[in-house]
Design a protein around this motif. Structure first.
Motif, short mmCIF file in Angstrom:
data_model
loop_
_atom_site.label_atom_id
_atom_site.label_comp_id
_atom_site.label_asym_id
_atom_site.label_seq_id
_atom_site.Cartn_x
_atom_site.Cartn_y
_atom_site.Cartn_z
N ARG A 88 0.74 -1.22 -0.09
CA ARG A 88 -0.07 0.11 0.02
C ARG A 88 0.87 1.37 -0.01
NH1 ARG A 88 -4.85 1.86 3.85
NH2 ARG A 88 -4.76 3.99 3.71
N ALA A 89 1.12 1.79 -1.05
CA ALA A 89 1.92 3.03 -1.32
C ALA A 89 0.87 4.42 -0.97
CB ALA A 89 2.31 3.05 -2.82
N GLU A 90 1.65 5.20 -0.13
CA GLU A 90 0.76 6.43 0.02
C GLU A 90 1.30 7.53 -0.79
OE1 GLU A 90 -1.87 6.54 2.12
OE2 GLU A 90 -1.87 4.89 3.28
N LEU A 91 0.31 7.99 -1.79
CA LEU A 91 0.89 9.13 -2.48
C LEU A 91 0.28 10.47 -2.19
CD1 LEU A 91 1.37 6.74 -4.54
CD2 LEU A 91 1.08 8.24 -6.39
N SER A 92 0.98 11.55 -2.31
CA SER A 92 0.44 13.07 -1.86
C SER A 92 -0.76 13.09 -2.80
CB SER A 92 1.58 13.81 -1.64
OG SER A 92 1.18 15.34 -1.68
#
Length: 393
Positions: free
Chosen positions: A235-239
């Motif tokens: 799970r990658a958290e992108l701005s």
């Protein structure tokens, strides 16, 4: 008349001598100025070869050039992958997982081939736990005592049943208790000698072996995790500002806090699943989910650094990140125009992959750009632009 003429001649002669003296002083002053000019010329000649700066130009002497350790690259267009760095967390795939815990206290040893990432089957022995020569060894002694007591009770019951002093039902109960205690004592003794076998409850992959062979564990301590398959989720958290990058994602690299090496997930069957682009108002991040095969050493809850790779683009002009320096809020690169002569070019940069950066404007193809030592050139230019102290008065 004659006296007057002689007086005139004397006066004229004196004037001539006086004028000649002035001319002589004037000549001496001119020579002094010439010497000063010659001295300045010599100083100028001596300074030739030293670092100089004229506007955006830096000149290095042969000696300075040799010691600067500069490296170069000729600019050319080529293939480029944009990379976006963000934070991420590892989660289990939807297949689930099972935690294997120690069924008793003791010394743990490994079964054959037990490492992170190993494929295991239901019922396969993964670990052995032995309490022999530990404080837990009294379990075996307790089992032996129970067995001996049950044996005495059965012997007594054998005498009583002959005289019908106990019922058959009671006798059968005492006999069953003896057989149970006998079996338990035998089992405990075997476990203490060989170690209690700990088997896998499901078929899958070991994703987190949390003990080392030969270590002591307490009953209930986790030994490993078995996932139903080798799939994990990233799970990658992108701005929010990077929303437009989501459709470009083609691969990813991750690095855990305990490792210096990045793991390329494109070699682990990475597949982008989905992204929740419609984030709630309380969050400023967009989660992007990617599934991949666990290469080993990763488990649910691992916090990782993530480098998301964008689509491949052709015909992109890039330079190493080390080529670009900042000065006054602007970005520059140094180009070698001639041997030892460098010109500072203001450039506009675009995307980066962490190693190279895209040049949008300010630098054409075919230029010999400095890739190592650009900061030294900048400092040399700043130092040589400071006016030298003058000794002329």
């Amino acid at each position: 008349m004659k006296k007057t003429y002689l007086r005139f001649i004397s006066l004229a002669f004196a004037t001539l001598i006086w004028s000649g003296g002035l001319v002589g002083c004037g000549h001496s002053h001119s020579d002094h100025e010439g010497e000063e000019h010659d001295h300045e010329a010599e100083q100028h000649e001596e300074k030739k070869g030293e670092d100089e700066q004229h506007g955006d130009e830096v000149v290095l002497s042969h000696e300075a050039l040799e010691s600067a350790g500069l490296q170069f690259e000729t600019t050319a267009r080529g293939e480029f992958h944009e990379v976006l760095k963000c934070a991420g967390i590892i989660e289990n795939s939807r297949g689930g997982e099972r935690i294997i815990a120690a069924p008793a206290s003791g010394i743990v040893t490994f079964g054959s081939g037990i490492v992170d990432g190993a494929q295991v089957k239901t019922g396969q022995a993964l670990f052995y736990i032995s309490s022999e020569n530990t404080e837990q060894g009294d379990v075996s002694a307790s089992a032996d005592i129970n067995r001996d007591l049950a044996a005495k009770e059965l012997k007594r019951a054998d005498e009583l049943i002959k005289d019908n002093l106990i019922s058959r039902q009671e006798y059968d109960r005492i006999k069953a208790e003896y057989e149970r205690s006998l079996k338990n004592a035998s089992s405990v003794a075997a476990r203490h000698r060989k170690g209690m076998s700990v088997t896998s409850p499901i078929t899958g992959a070991l994703i987190n072996v949390s003990v080392s062979s030969g270590s002591f564990v307490n009953m209930g301590d986790p030994l490993a995790i078995v996932a139903a398959d080798r799939k994990l989720l990233l799970r990658a958290e992108l701005s929010e500002r990077d929303r437009n990058f989501i459709p470009k994602i083609s691969s990813a690299f991750i690095r855990t806090g305990s490792s210096q090496d990045a793991i390329p997930l494109d070699k682990a069957g990475l597949r982008v699943l989905s992204s929740n682009a419609a984030t709630d108002a309380s969050s400023h991040f967009i989660p992007v989910y990617m599934e991949f095969n666990n290469p080993g050493g990763l488990g649910s809850g691992n916090v990782v650094e993530v480098w998301l790779t964008g689509n491949r683009r052709e015909g992109v002009l890039t330079v190493p990140c080390s080529s670009v320096i900042e000065d006054g809020g602007l970005k520059f690169v140094f180009v070698e125009e001639e041997k030892g002569i460098f010109h500072k070019h203001e450039v506009t940069t675009g995307a980066t992959d962490g190693y190279r950066v895209e040049i949008m404007s300010g630098l054409p193809e075919g230029e010999k750009v400095v890739t190592a030592g650009a900061l030294r050139l900048k400092l040399a230019g700043m130092a040589s632009s400071i006016p030298a102290h003058s000794h002329h008065h």
